[in-house]
Design an enzyme around this catalytic site. Structure first.
Site, mmCIF file in Angstrom:
data_model
loop_
_atom_site.group_PDB
_atom_site.id
_atom_site.type_symbol
_atom_site.label_atom_id
_atom_site.label_comp_id
_atom_site.label_asym_id
_atom_site.label_seq_id
_atom_site.Cartn_x
_atom_site.Cartn_y
_atom_site.Cartn_z
ATOM 1 N N GLU A 65 38.820 29.461 40.424
ATOM 2 C CA GLU A 65 38.546 29.204 41.837
ATOM 3 C C GLU A 65 37.048 29.073 42.048
ATOM 4 O O GLU A 65 36.261 29.769 41.410
ATOM 5 C CB GLU A 65 39.058 30.340 42.752
ATOM 6 C CG GLU A 65 40.548 30.311 42.993
ATOM 7 C CD GLU A 65 41.044 31.422 43.902
ATOM 8 O OE1 GLU A 65 40.347 31.743 44.886
ATOM 9 O OE2 GLU A 65 42.124 31.954 43.613
ATOM 10 N N GLU B 87 42.859 38.209 41.040
ATOM 11 C CA GLU B 87 41.901 39.088 41.729
ATOM 12 C C GLU B 87 42.395 40.518 41.909
ATOM 13 O O GLU B 87 42.422 41.049 43.026
ATOM 14 C CB GLU B 87 41.481 38.475 43.072
ATOM 15 C CG GLU B 87 40.687 37.198 42.889
ATOM 16 C CD GLU B 87 39.977 36.704 44.152
ATOM 17 O OE1 GLU B 87 40.145 37.311 45.221
ATOM 18 O OE2 GLU B 87 39.234 35.713 44.047
HETATM 19 C C1 BGP Z 1 40.358 34.168 46.764
HETATM 20 C C2 BGP Z 1 41.862 34.144 46.670
HETATM 21 C C3 BGP Z 1 42.514 32.906 47.204
HETATM 22 C C4 BGP Z 1 41.836 32.307 48.401
HETATM 23 C C5 BGP Z 1 40.324 32.282 48.248
HETATM 24 C C6 BGP Z 1 39.598 31.859 49.497
HETATM 25 O O1 BGP Z 1 39.937 35.482 46.918
HETATM 26 O O2 BGP Z 1 42.271 34.290 45.327
HETATM 27 O O3 BGP Z 1 43.868 33.185 47.411
HETATM 28 O O4 BGP Z 1 42.303 32.858 49.557
HETATM 29 O O5 BGP Z 1 39.815 33.538 47.863
HETATM 30 O O6 BGP Z 1 39.547 32.947 50.373
HETATM 31 P P1 BGP Z 1 39.826 32.873 51.899
HETATM 32 O O7 BGP Z 1 41.193 32.269 52.030
HETATM 33 O O8 BGP Z 1 39.777 34.259 52.399
HETATM 34 O O9 BGP Z 1 38.768 32.021 52.459
#
Ligand code: BGP
Length: 461
Positions: A361, A159
């Site tokens: 993801e 990201e």
């Molecule tokens: C993405 C990231 C992850 C994870 C996920 C969920 O942006 O790559 O590392 O954190 O989001 O986000 P959050 O933990 O803010 O709910």
């Protein structure tokens, strides 16, 4: 359904969110270890203790039927200060993790860098300093050298677009007047680091597959008013195509560049950069998808969204304003839910670049609880994932080439800025934000559900 025979059904984690052992075996501090935490959220000293329990965790993943495990390597375990002497203990650890995956027939998919810049490099200027790109390349080179015989799927940077657009949420934002300009200079240096790593990977690793892992989603205009369409185009150029055009074609997206220019925040590019950026070619595009975003033309009447994390907070004064989409439901944590948007996103990206896609993801953050029978009934997560898998399958039927699906997350871990209260895993980890407890692992209902999805090669609907 026509998923590939070798479809990579998997799940994801990232080092600082899952490992713990934040100062063990020679590991140096990363920006995640030194950042100011959101009040009431767990720090990353123990996380889910995956560092000590990876054996048990990967065995559980195998029981779930995973064909792939996407995890990240902590840069500061390999180079505690980001550069300088290498830490053999860190290399040994990941070598064991990789071997454990392979022993269970699980393909390791390795993210080289997931939000955890070494703190020592930050002190020396972080990504705004070109030397950080050199350090990244040396670090990547070490990984290719030591693990390239066993790891064939590599992700360069997790990201990068969120680090740039939401530096406040992921710890890359610098204070001060020049914050925005600095962010785009950092971003340019990350492009260089990524390009050099991709070229190096192809030169060093046999049968290597390497690609970026941005957060990509379709952007909807609020109405069919031409001004709203323009606003949506501006935002998708700045959020999506800036990253993918550079990764695939080695060029800045013209619309995005013009926005940067108009705002006076375009980065400095050296003449030699162009060749480096042009020479690198990804083998696939990995992407993280949580939801779509809707925008309107600046100055419209609808109420703007002002929240600011990686899925919300999407206003650029004078260009577009993020708004709530009235057609979509939301998670308990306020993120919109849009399975059909997953299909449109995959179609858009594939049509534009014609490279295979890997979902790295996708998932639902929720407050799961253990019931009186000691079970976790995460129906909401099953519904979310099921709807998204169905839409991914439809995208494949539409003609999109998808290599695999690795939802977030394999097991519960500490959310980037909302603590472990916001859980994503198929496997429950017994701890809270306040107390570490016994960290016991309990497969949730979604664990058994996902196992059955994998066994039947998808969802028939
Ligand atoms: C993405 C990231 C992850 C994870 C996920 C969920 O942006 O790559 O590392 O954190 O989001 O986000 P959050 O933990 O803010 O709910």
């Amino acid at each position: 359904m026509s998923l590939r025979n070798d479809f990579l059904w998997g799940a994801s984690t990232s080092a600082y969110q899952v490992e713990g052992a934040s100062a063990e075996d020679g590991k140096g501090p990363s920006v995640q270890d030194v950042k100011t935490l959101v009040q009431g959220t767990a720090d990353f000293t123990v996380s889910s203790d995956h560092y000590h329990r990876f054996d048990e965790d990967i065995a559980l993943m195998a029981k779930m039927g995973l064909k792939a495990y996407r995890f990240s390597i902590a840069w500061t375990r390999i180079y505690p200060k980001g550069d300088g002497p290498v830490n053999e203990k860190g290399l040994r650890h990941y070598s064991q993790v990789i071997d454990t995956c392979l022993l269970h027939g699980i393909t390791p998919i390795v993210t080289i860098y997931h939000f955890d810049l070494p703190a020592a490099l930050l002190d020396a200027g972080g990504w705004k300093n070109r030397a950080t790109a050199d350090a990244y390349v040396r670090y990547a080179q070490t990984l290719f050298q030591r693990f390239g015989d066993r790891v064939k799927y590599w992700l360069t940077i997790n990201e990068q677009n969120m680090m740039t657009l939401c530096g406040n949420a992921v710890g890359t934002l610098e204070e001060g007047e020049d914050a925005c300009r600095t962010l785009y200079q950092q971003n340019h240096h990350m492009f260089l680091a990524q390009a050099r790593a991709m070229s190096l990977c192809h030169a060093m690793v046999q049968d290597a597959h390497i690609g970026p892992a941005p957060n990509i989603c379709s952007i909807y205009p609020r109405t069919c008013a031409p001004e709203d369409i323009l606003a949506a185009q501006d935002f998708e150029a700045l959020r999506n195509w800036l990253y993918l055009d550079m990764t695939v074609h080695g060029e800045y997206n013209p619309i995005a560049w013009n926005i940067l220019r108009k705002k006076g925040i375009e980065p400095v590019i050296l003449p030699e950069d162009r060749e480096v950026l042009k020479a690198a070619k990804p083998d696939f595009i990995a992407l993280n998808y949580y939801n779509t975003i809707t925008v309107q033309a600046p100055g419209s009447n609808a109420k703007q969204e002002n929240a600011a994390d990686q899925q919300t907070g999407t206003t650029e004064t004078g260009f577009y304003e993020g708004i709530r989409n009235p057609y979509l439901g939301r998670t308990r944590f306020g993120w919109e839910i849009d399975p059909v948007g997953f299909r449109t996103t995959l179609r858009e990206v594939y049509e534009r670049y014609r490279l295979p896609l890997l979902i790295t993801e996708n998932g639902l953050g929720d407050e799961d609880a253990v019931d009186e029978n000691g079970e976790i009934d995460d129906e909401n997560r099953i519904a979310y994932l099921s709807d998204h898998i169905v839409q991914m399958q439809r995208a494949v039927e539409d003609g999109v080439d998808v290599l695999g699906y690795c939802p977030w997350s394999a097991l519960d871990l500490v959310s980037t800025h909302e603590g472990i209260r916001k859980r994503y895993g198929f496997i429950y980890v017994n701890r809270t934000d306040e107390e570490v407890l016994d960290l016991r692992r309990i497969p949730k209902k979604s664990f058994y559900w996902y196992r059955d999805v994998i066994r039947s090669g998808g969802i028939r609907k």
